[in-house]
Scaffold this active site. Structure first.
Site, short mmCIF file in Angstrom:
data_model
loop_
_atom_site.label_atom_id
_atom_site.label_comp_id
_atom_site.label_asym_id
_atom_site.label_seq_id
_atom_site.Cartn_x
_atom_site.Cartn_y
_atom_site.Cartn_z
N GLU A 42 14.22 18.53 18.07
CA GLU A 42 13.77 18.22 19.44
C GLU A 42 13.59 16.72 19.61
O GLU A 42 12.96 16.07 18.77
CB GLU A 42 12.43 18.95 19.67
CG GLU A 42 11.61 18.46 20.84
CD GLU A 42 10.18 18.95 20.79
OE1 GLU A 42 9.31 18.28 21.38
OE2 GLU A 42 9.90 19.99 20.16
N LYS A 131 4.55 27.65 22.42
CA LYS A 131 4.14 26.52 21.59
C LYS A 131 2.62 26.41 21.70
O LYS A 131 2.11 26.07 22.76
CB LYS A 131 4.82 25.25 22.11
CG LYS A 131 4.27 23.93 21.59
CD LYS A 131 4.99 22.78 22.27
CE LYS A 131 4.32 21.46 22.03
NZ LYS A 131 5.04 20.34 22.69
#
Length: 209
Positions: A42, A131
């Site tokens: 990411e 998350k």
């Protein structure tokens, strides 16, 4: 749960968060992480020339990695991430408009949540995983409690202050994976040091399985 995301997490449930990475170091960093076993990478959008780094990582690693963007706050950025070759949208929050944009673009989306209410709202909006952020405020006992009330086997990824030593306790409590940023990568870091630290994370997973 997305079968694609399930497949990536099955290979290695670690997300490398490359905050601050520069485009000129993207290929070397991505290659080192891939060789160590990381499959999900990411690039936070508040990194310099983030879309360029995403494009370089996507080109260099191809099918060997799931490349995406983090700190995605604006729905309009979803298309820019996709155009750069990214396939994953990660957020620090649970804004339904960003989730909707990601799913509408055919991308995977992992919003950030800190309470059960936020978790259920994000799932209702179409999230592929959650998350749990910041993980420093959500110890393993909290993850176990969340697992008891979630109505489907959604992946729970711990992000924030995750070190290799914390992995076993979270896994035992029901966590599915981990995102690691500054504990793994610092802009301009030596590739040899990055390889060593990445190996520590992978080893912690193997020892816990």
């Amino acid at each position: 749960m997305s079968q694609e995301l399930q497949s990536w997490l099955g290979r290695c449930p670690l997300v490398a968060i490359l905050r601050g990475i520069r485009p000129d170091e993207a290929e070397a960093v991505g290659g080192a992480l891939s060789e160590a076993g990381f499959g999900i990478i990411e690039v936070p959008l508040n990194s310099p020339a983030a879309f360029d780094s995403i494009a370089r990582l996507s080109t260099a690693l191809g099918a060997k990695a799931l490349i995406g963007a983090g700190t995605v706050l604006d729905p309009a950025d979803v298309r820019r991430v996709k155009d750069a070759g990214g396939r994953l949208i990660v957020m620090p929050h649970g804004d339904p408009s960003v989730i909707k944009a990601a799913k509408g673009a055919g991308m995977l989306c992992i919003p950030g949540v800190a309470t059960p209410s936020e978790a259920f709202a994000a799932l209702a909006a179409g999230a592929d995983a959650l998350k749990l952020f910041p993980a420093e405020t959500l110890p393993p006992v909290a993850v176990k409690a969340w697992r008891a009330v979630l109505t489907k086997p959604v992946p729970l990824l711990m992000v924030g202050g995750i070190t290799p030593e914390k992995i076993p306790g979270y896994l035992a409590s029901g966590a599915s994976g981990f995102g690691t940023g500054s504990q793994l990568f610092q802009p301009g870091c030596e590739i040899a040091a990055l390889r060593k630290q990445a190996a520590r994370y992978v080893a912690a997973l193997r020892q816990s399985s």
